[in-house]
Design an enzyme around this catalytic site. Structure first.
Site, PDB file in Angstrom:
ATOM      1  N   TYR A  55      -7.626  -9.110   6.926  1.00 37.80           N
ATOM      2  CA  TYR A  55      -8.593  -8.574   6.256  1.00 37.80           C
ATOM      3  C   TYR A  55      -9.982  -9.626   6.003  1.00 37.80           C
ATOM      4  O   TYR A  55      -9.836 -10.769   6.450  1.00 37.80           O
ATOM      5  CB  TYR A  55      -8.284  -8.328   4.798  1.00 37.80           C
ATOM      6  CG  TYR A  55      -7.155  -7.117   4.959  1.00 37.80           C
ATOM      7  CD1 TYR A  55      -7.408  -6.045   5.491  1.00 37.80           C
ATOM      8  CD2 TYR A  55      -5.597  -7.392   4.737  1.00 37.80           C
ATOM      9  CE1 TYR A  55      -6.479  -4.985   5.807  1.00 37.80           C
ATOM     10  CE2 TYR A  55      -4.743  -6.442   4.958  1.00 37.80           C
ATOM     11  CZ  TYR A  55      -5.038  -5.271   5.525  1.00 37.80           C
ATOM     12  OH  TYR A  55      -4.116  -4.158   5.828  1.00 37.80           O
ATOM     13  N   ASN A  86      -3.323  -7.518  12.759  1.00 35.37           N
ATOM     14  CA  ASN A  86      -4.629  -7.089  12.793  1.00 35.37           C
ATOM     15  C   ASN A  86      -5.741  -8.074  13.574  1.00 35.37           C
ATOM     16  O   ASN A  86      -6.925  -7.936  13.365  1.00 35.37           O
ATOM     17  CB  ASN A  86      -5.107  -6.579  11.472  1.00 35.37           C
ATOM     18  CG  ASN A  86      -4.258  -5.670  10.815  1.00 35.37           C
ATOM     19  OD1 ASN A  86      -3.905  -4.770  11.286  1.00 35.37           O
ATOM     20  ND2 ASN A  86      -3.926  -6.009   9.357  1.00 35.37           N
ATOM     21  N   GLY A  89       9.613  -7.273  -0.783  1.00 31.04           N
ATOM     22  CA  GLY A  89       8.800  -6.215  -0.573  1.00 31.04           C
ATOM     23  C   GLY A  89       9.570  -5.096  -0.271  1.00 31.04           C
ATOM     24  O   GLY A  89       9.690  -4.107  -1.354  1.00 31.04           O
ATOM     25  N   ARG A 106      -3.449 -14.904  -1.800  1.00 34.82           N
ATOM     26  CA  ARG A 106      -2.560 -14.573  -0.628  1.00 34.82           C
ATOM     27  C   ARG A 106      -2.849 -15.043   0.655  1.00 34.82           C
ATOM     28  O   ARG A 106      -4.012 -14.891   1.081  1.00 34.82           O
ATOM     29  CB  ARG A 106      -2.054 -13.076  -0.559  1.00 34.82           C
ATOM     30  CG  ARG A 106      -0.678 -12.705  -0.001  1.00 34.82           C
ATOM     31  CD  ARG A 106      -0.333 -11.509   0.139  1.00 34.82           C
ATOM     32  NE  ARG A 106       1.178 -11.406   0.248  1.00 34.82           N
ATOM     33  CZ  ARG A 106       1.863 -10.594   0.664  1.00 34.82           C
ATOM     34  NH1 ARG A 106       1.412  -9.490   1.453  1.00 34.82           N
ATOM     35  NH2 ARG A 106       3.318 -10.781   0.847  1.00 34.82           N
ATOM     36  N   ASN A 139      -3.395 -11.312   6.521  1.00 31.77           N
ATOM     37  CA  ASN A 139      -3.247 -10.053   7.331  1.00 31.77           C
ATOM     38  C   ASN A 139      -4.493  -9.545   7.778  1.00 31.77           C
ATOM     39  O   ASN A 139      -4.489  -8.357   8.293  1.00 31.77           O
ATOM     40  CB  ASN A 139      -2.583  -9.163   6.208  1.00 31.77           C
ATOM     41  CG  ASN A 139      -1.267  -9.485   6.022  1.00 31.77           C
ATOM     42  OD1 ASN A 139      -0.639 -10.429   6.260  1.00 31.77           O
ATOM     43  ND2 ASN A 139      -0.453  -8.679   5.143  1.00 31.77           N
ATOM     44  N   THR A 145       0.793  -1.135  -0.033  1.00 29.95           N
ATOM     45  CA  THR A 145       0.021   0.002   0.054  1.00 29.95           C
ATOM     46  C   THR A 145       0.929   1.332   0.050  1.00 29.95           C
ATOM     47  O   THR A 145       1.930   1.388   0.773  1.00 29.95           O
ATOM     48  CB  THR A 145      -0.888  -0.133   1.258  1.00 29.95           C
ATOM     49  OG1 THR A 145      -1.914  -0.956   1.008  1.00 29.95           O
ATOM     50  CG2 THR A 145      -1.763   1.240   1.281  1.00 29.95           C
ATOM     51  N   HIS A 152      -6.499 -10.874  -1.806  1.00 32.07           N
ATOM     52  CA  HIS A 152      -5.870 -10.855  -0.418  1.00 32.07           C
ATOM     53  C   HIS A 152      -6.671 -11.546   0.692  1.00 32.07           C
ATOM     54  O   HIS A 152      -7.872 -11.019   1.182  1.00 32.07           O
ATOM     55  CB  HIS A 152      -6.004  -9.360  -0.176  1.00 32.07           C
ATOM     56  CG  HIS A 152      -4.878  -8.800   0.828  1.00 32.07           C
ATOM     57  ND1 HIS A 152      -4.592  -9.885   1.827  1.00 32.07           N
ATOM     58  CD2 HIS A 152      -4.252  -7.684   1.030  1.00 32.07           C
ATOM     59  CE1 HIS A 152      -3.339  -9.250   2.467  1.00 32.07           C
ATOM     60  NE2 HIS A 152      -3.363  -7.871   2.427  1.00 32.07           N
TER      61      HIS A 152
END
Length: 370
Positions: free
Chosen positions: A189, A245, A326, A237, A187, A29, A184
């Site tokens: 989400y 999170n 990354g 992913r 992480n 991001t 996604h």
């Protein structure tokens, strides 16, 4: 190690897409979408085109619908203007000889009512991500962080609507010229909020048993295949051991081996594993990686503080097919060439990672021409 002997610089076939090397630029991001409308722009096109020497680029997380947005200034792939903006990006990457997938993103509970026109975020369950902050724009336009709002649980009858949004987002991505899409599901989400046991207290067919908790993942994966028209152009992913999170699973190896097996049966092109990479992060055992290889027949990508040496070892050992770098790609637009030469890497500027303009995005220097 010579280029010819280095697996990082060998080609790899991802379905019908030939990748010239095994180096992946993973989703990161950067919060530079144009306002109003969160539209991808020429600056973003330049940024991605600069990095087109990667074997594969995966775009920053791209929200699939207004309720899927979780951070300020992040791009969507929902409106005609957003699709047109992404077309500028894909055309620039392809003109530079690259290949790019769109990462499709619904943040679920990791959002704030100020980003959602006053609506509550949605999730598998009405469980707040305690202590988790999201990136918002203050009333004067300056960036800031606030505690994620408490979500409401999706009704059973609403879930297929979100699956449909993923399918349409995949169609939009292909219309925008992407070579494929990545879901996604990591992480913390939305998809992860269904998978991990501590984030899902549902009692319907999407909660309780492992099979039920994986149901949404499977439905979305199949929808993305329908949307792209090609199984090999869909990646997923996953982050089996990360606790980002607030998502934690009681038995992650069992859960994620089952997820990988399911995705293999569905036939997606790749799984992209995000290893936990902070200082005291849980270690992902080699035995776990080998078991993932046993149950998933497609391409496996790994990301998580890899050096060229570690990447080549992983590729030689056979449990990885591609390696994602990354943070190094933030500051090194010519990262593959630097890895090829063993050249020093530029350090990234933390203060310019999110928001702003060209500074810290497109102004990092390349290697001097000899």
């Amino acid at each position: 190690m010579s280029e010819n002997a280095s697996p990082l610089f060998q080609s790899h076939a991802l379905g019908g897409l030939e990748l010239p090397n095994r180096i992946v630029m993973p989703p990161m991001t950067r919060s530079r979408a144009s306002q109003p409308g969160d539209v991808p722009n020429e600056l973003m096109a330049e940024y991605y085109a600069q990095r087109a020497s990667a074997g594969l680029i995966v775009s920053e997380g791209t929200w699939i619908s207004p309720l899927g947005k979780g951070y300020a200034w992040t791009p969507g792939i929902h409106s005609p203007a957003q699709v047109a903006g992404w077309r500028k990006v894909t055309q620039a990457v392809h003109a530079a000889g690259g290949r790019i997938f769109a990462q499709l993103w619904h943040v679920g509970r990791l959002s704030h009512i100020s980003l959602l026109d006053g609506q509550s975020p949605v999730s598998s369950s009405a469980l707040q991500a305690e202590g988790v902050n999201v990136f918002v724009a203050e009333t004067d336009g300056t960036p800031g962080f606030v505690q994620a709002s408490k979500p409401r649980a999706l009704k059973t009858e609403e879930i297929q609507g979100i699956v449909d949004e993923y399918r349409q987002a995949a169609r939009n991505a292909m219309a925008a010229g992407f070579d494929g899409v990545e879901l996604h599901a990591a992480n913390g989400y939305l998809v992860n909020q269904f998978i991990d046991s501590n984030a899902n207290d549902r009692t319907d067919q999407y909660g309780g048993s492992l099979e039920n908790r994986l149901r949404f993942l499977g439905e979305v994966a199949r929808a993305l295949i329908e949307g792209t028209g090609d199984k090999s152009r869909v990646g997923i992913r996953l982050a089996p051991l990360t606790t980002l999170n607030g998502c934690v699973d009681a038995d992650p190896e069992t859960t994620y081996l089952a997820a990988a097996r399911l995705l293999g049966e569905i036939g997606v092109g790749y799984i992209h594993i995000a290893e936990a990479d902070w200082d005291d992060a849980p270690h992902m055992p080699l035995a776990f990686k080998r078991r993932l290889r046993e149950v998933f027949p497609g391409t496996l990508i790994y990301a998580g503080k890899y050096t060229a040496e570690r990447a080549n070892a992983a590729l030689n050992e056979g449990w990885a097919d591609l390696i994602a770098f990354g943070r190094p790609f933030v500051a090194n637009p010519d990262l593959p060439e630097r890895l090829r030469q063993g050249a020093p890497l530029n350090a990234h500027q933390r203060e310019t990672l999110f928001g702003g303009g060209a500074v810290g995005l497109t102004d990092y220097p390349r290697l001097a021409v000899q």
